[in-house]
Each structure stands twice: as C-alpha cells, then as structure tokens.
Design a protein around this motif. Structure first.
Motif, PDB file in Angstrom:
ATOM      1  N   TYR A  53       0.844  -1.194   0.000  1.00 51.49           N
ATOM      2  CA  TYR A  53       0.000   0.000   0.000  1.00 51.49           C
ATOM      3  C   TYR A  53       0.879   1.242   0.000  1.00 51.49           C
ATOM      4  CZ  TYR A  53       1.170   0.104   4.989  1.00 51.49           C
ATOM      5  OH  TYR A  53       1.858   0.134   6.182  1.00 51.49           O
ATOM      6  N   ASP A 127      -4.755   1.684  -1.737  1.00 48.80           N
ATOM      7  CA  ASP A 127      -4.591   0.264  -2.033  1.00 48.80           C
ATOM      8  C   ASP A 127      -4.453   0.151  -3.544  1.00 48.80           C
ATOM      9  OD1 ASP A 127      -4.953  -2.408  -2.720  1.00 48.80           O
ATOM     10  OD2 ASP A 127      -6.596  -2.746  -1.309  1.00 48.80           O
ATOM     11  N   HIS A 135     -11.681  -5.946  -4.791  1.00 47.22           N
ATOM     12  CA  HIS A 135     -11.262  -5.730  -3.403  1.00 47.22           C
ATOM     13  C   HIS A 135     -12.070  -6.580  -2.421  1.00 47.22           C
ATOM     14  CE1 HIS A 135      -8.700  -2.152  -4.267  1.00 47.22           C
ATOM     15  NE2 HIS A 135      -9.578  -1.957  -5.230  1.00 47.22           N
ATOM     16  N   LEU A 157      -7.048  -5.473   2.244  1.00 48.16           N
ATOM     17  CA  LEU A 157      -7.614  -4.328   2.960  1.00 48.16           C
ATOM     18  C   LEU A 157      -7.444  -4.487   4.462  1.00 48.16           C
ATOM     19  CD1 LEU A 157      -9.344  -1.730   3.154  1.00 48.16           C
ATOM     20  CD2 LEU A 157     -11.351  -3.230   3.213  1.00 48.16           C
ATOM     21  N   THR A 160      -3.920  -3.904   5.496  1.00 52.94           N
ATOM     22  CA  THR A 160      -3.603  -2.477   5.431  1.00 52.94           C
ATOM     23  C   THR A 160      -4.117  -1.761   6.667  1.00 52.94           C
ATOM     24  OG1 THR A 160      -3.732  -2.538   3.003  1.00 52.94           O
ATOM     25  CG2 THR A 160      -3.880  -0.378   4.066  1.00 52.94           C
TER      26      THR A 160
END
Length: 407
Positions: A53, A127, A135, A157, A160
């Motif tokens: 990211y 992202d 996603h 995700l 992150t």
C-alpha cells in the motif's frame, strides 16, 4: 480502467519497513510499503506475491485523526485466460508495483490543495489493487477452482488497516474515515464501507465513489455488437459464480437478507442491490452514460455510437442509471428509515451525476453541475451545512448533453 500508480523507477520495493511521508501544500510522491509475508500471509496479489500500500501521513495537527482510504481501480476477471493475463501486470502481481505513487491522482484522497482544499491535508492511503476481485476476495489458497490464483483483495484491505492502526499512523484513533474508490475500487467500497464503520465505531465513516454505481449488465445484441472481452460478466446470472470464485466479502446485512430469501449473496456485490442495506453515508460520483461499462460489460460498439440502434440502447442504459440513482437523489427530509440489525438508521446520501460519456474522467475542471465540480459537491455534502439540493446533483438534459464534459 483508472490506475493511480506513477513512478520514477519500475523496480520492486521488497518488504520495506513501514513508510510514511509528511507533506505540505503541494503534491508529492508517496512511497510504497510492502507487506511482510510472515506477518500478513493472506495479503496476496493474484499471483501470490505479497501485496502492499501507499500511505501519506498528514502534517496538520488539526487533521491528524482524519483519513481518506482510496481503493484503486483496474478491472476484474472471472475466467482463467483473463486472470492469468493480469498476473503479467501490476493489476495481478506486486512484481510490477512502482516505488512511488503520485498522490495528486487519488481523487478525494488527492493532496493537491488548489483542487481538493478540504481533504488535501488529511491522511491518505491507497490500495493499488492487485487481486482482480473488486477488493472483495477472501481466498486463502490457490486451487483448480481459482485457476491456481489468489483472490485475496479483502485480506489486503484488512492487512492495510492492521498496519495503519499501529504507530505512527494510529488509524484506530480516527474521528473521520472516507472510504473512496474509482471503478473496480468504487464497486469494492460498497462491499466494505460498513465493515470499516463497525471496525472503527468512534469514527464518522463515509463511502464515496467515482464510477462505482453498477447495476446488472445487459448485452447489446444489435448490429455491430462486440464480443465479451477481458472484463467479468456482470449480467444477473453471472454474479453467483463470481461471488463463489472470489469467496467475496459483501455487505453483511445484504448477505443475510439474500440468504434468508434463498438467494445468492452475489448480487450484494453491486450498489444497485446493496444500497438499501448500507448504513454508512454515501456519495456517488457517476457518469450517466458510462463509457467503460457500455463497451466493456455490455458489448456496445462505440465506433457506431451515433447509429440509431446504438443510440436507442444508450438511451435505455441512461434511463436505467437514472433509476438506479433515484434512491440517493431523494431529499433527505423525505428519506424513509432503513431498518438494520442494530435498529433504525437513516444515513445521508449525495450524488454528482453528469450527462457525459466517460468513466473516471472527473476532474477539478470538468464536468461541472450547477457550476461546481465534484470536489465542491462532496464538500457541501460532508459539511452537513448545505441544503441537500446543493449536493444531490444530476443532469436532466438527456444523454451526453452536459457542455462541460471535457475531453
């Protein structure tokens, strides 16, 4: 489809330490942070390489607890040939990630203050999207069912957010989080925005998308029609298999309702179906005649766009988009309560829908509605001080008739 990664070097950054940047009033390059595969083994790109990211930390004390999360676009795939082809690019493998990204191209997460004055000094995260699953994917292993690939976008995700919860970012202390995205990233926003809201219950969480309003595709079958290409099949009959292929994470309320009715939750992957269940505030920036959806998902031939059959199909498509946006256009004082698992909730919504033939082509300069751009419309919506008529904006002149559409 839009890709926001720019670089001065095409070399891969290998498992860099947590990287961040303090910025001023002008756009800067934001460095890539790669996930340590030992710490985040599920955060994989399509080919199994570790994902990563880009994070830009604010230097503003006033905005230190405010965040814009940006989910990048870049298509999606649902068959072996198309998916394998993407592993030869940054959309399917981190081997092709750039060292840095130009933050000014991240729409609502842009750090260029002349264009994005309200949000430019917030924390920004992007992202880059290398999973080709909107996603949403929760696959943990590659198998014959997944063409030997990983659909792990939701795991990326989560990883992150896990990293951003740590110092120096401290996302877990956020007061405001805008979950934004374009195209495939926009579709992804509506599957995860309520997850983010529940994960950070003390924060004000809002979903905001560019080219993220989708409804079931219908193939144009008239003369000159094209054939399905590398994009996924978005017809109603295809969503259950796409949902299974990705093991997709979708809005939980929508999923429960579909399962209770004996239906596949796959339909919850598109906003046209999931919107009644979404509890977070929503802002949709959308073309009324989306160029990528028409040509990439509906087999509509742009080379013949001015012919009568093609114009008739476009008019019908435009009418369908207008219908899809209608629930978000209702004046807030007339919105009926949405009932959710945790009781009544009445989220706010805003719209910026231009009569243009474009996809992600929304900028500071064009298109304009009532003389303002999408940044200004979102600011009015987010401030909560303006009347809803000032940020529920939709052209009513017909197809492709906004004179400020741009190139």
């Amino acid at each position: 489809l839009p890709s926001s990664m720019k670089s001065i070097s095409p070399l891969l950054v290998l498992c860099a330490p947590l990287a961040h940047i303090i910025y001023g009033q002008s756009s800067v390059k934001t460095p890539l942070t790669m996930f340590d595969p030992d710490e985040h083994p599920l955060a994989r790109c399509l080919d199994g390489s570790p994902a990563g990211y880009y994070a830009q930390q604010t230097s503003s004390e006033e905005d230190k607890y405010k965040w814009v999360l940006y989910l990048n676009g870049g298509g999606e795939c649902d068959n072996e040939d198309a998916c394998l082809a993407q592993t030869e690019s940054a959309l399917g493998s981190s081997k092709y990630f750039y060292n840095e990204s130009d933050t000014s191209s991240w729409y609502l997460a842009s750090d260029y203050c002349p264009y994005n004055p309200t949000l430019c000094t917030w924390n920004h995260v992007m992202d880059p999207y290398c999973s080709q699953d909107l996603h949403s994917g929760q696959r943990t292993e590659a198998s014959d069912d997944t063409f030997g690939l990983y659909f792990s976008g939701f795991h990326v995700l989560v990883a992150t957010l896990d990293e951003l919860d740590k110092a120096p970012y401290n996302l877990k202390e956020a007061t405001d989080i805008i979950v934004s995205g374009v195209s495939a990233g926009g579709i992804g926003v509506w599957m995860v925005v309520d997850y983010v809201a529940k994960r950070y219950p003390e924060a004000r969480v809002t979903g905001a998308t560019i080219a993220g309003m989708y409804f079931y595709a219908t193939y144009y079958e008239g003369e000159n029609h094209t054939e399905p290409g590398g994009m996924a099949d978005f017809r109603e009959s295809a969503w259950p298999s796409t949902y299974e292929l990705y093991d997709a994470f979708v809005d939980e309320d929508c999923k429960q309702a579909r399962e209770a009715a004996g239906q596949s939750p796959g339909a919850c992957m598109i906003l046209n179906v999931s919107y009644p269940f979404i509890e977070s505030d929503s802002f949709v920036i959308q073309s009324q005649t989306d160029s990528v959806v028409l040509t990439g998902h509906d087999n509509w031939p742009s080379d013949y766009m001015n012919e009568q059959p093609e114009q008739e199909f476009m008019a019908e498509w435009h009418a369908n988009m207008t219908t899809a946006l209608a629930p978000l256009m209702v004046a807030e004082e007339n919105v009926k309560q949405k009932v959710h698992s945790d009781g009544d909730h009445n989220p706010r919504s805003g719209v910026f829908a231009a009569a243009c033939y474009t996809h992600g082509g929304f900028t500071h300069s064009y298109p304009l509605l009532d003389g303002i751009n999408f940044y200004e419309a979102f600011d009015r919506f987010y401030s909560g001080a303006a009347p809803s008529s000032s940020y529920k904006l939709s052209d009513d002149c017909g197809e492709m008739c906004n004179p400020t559409c741009g190139a």
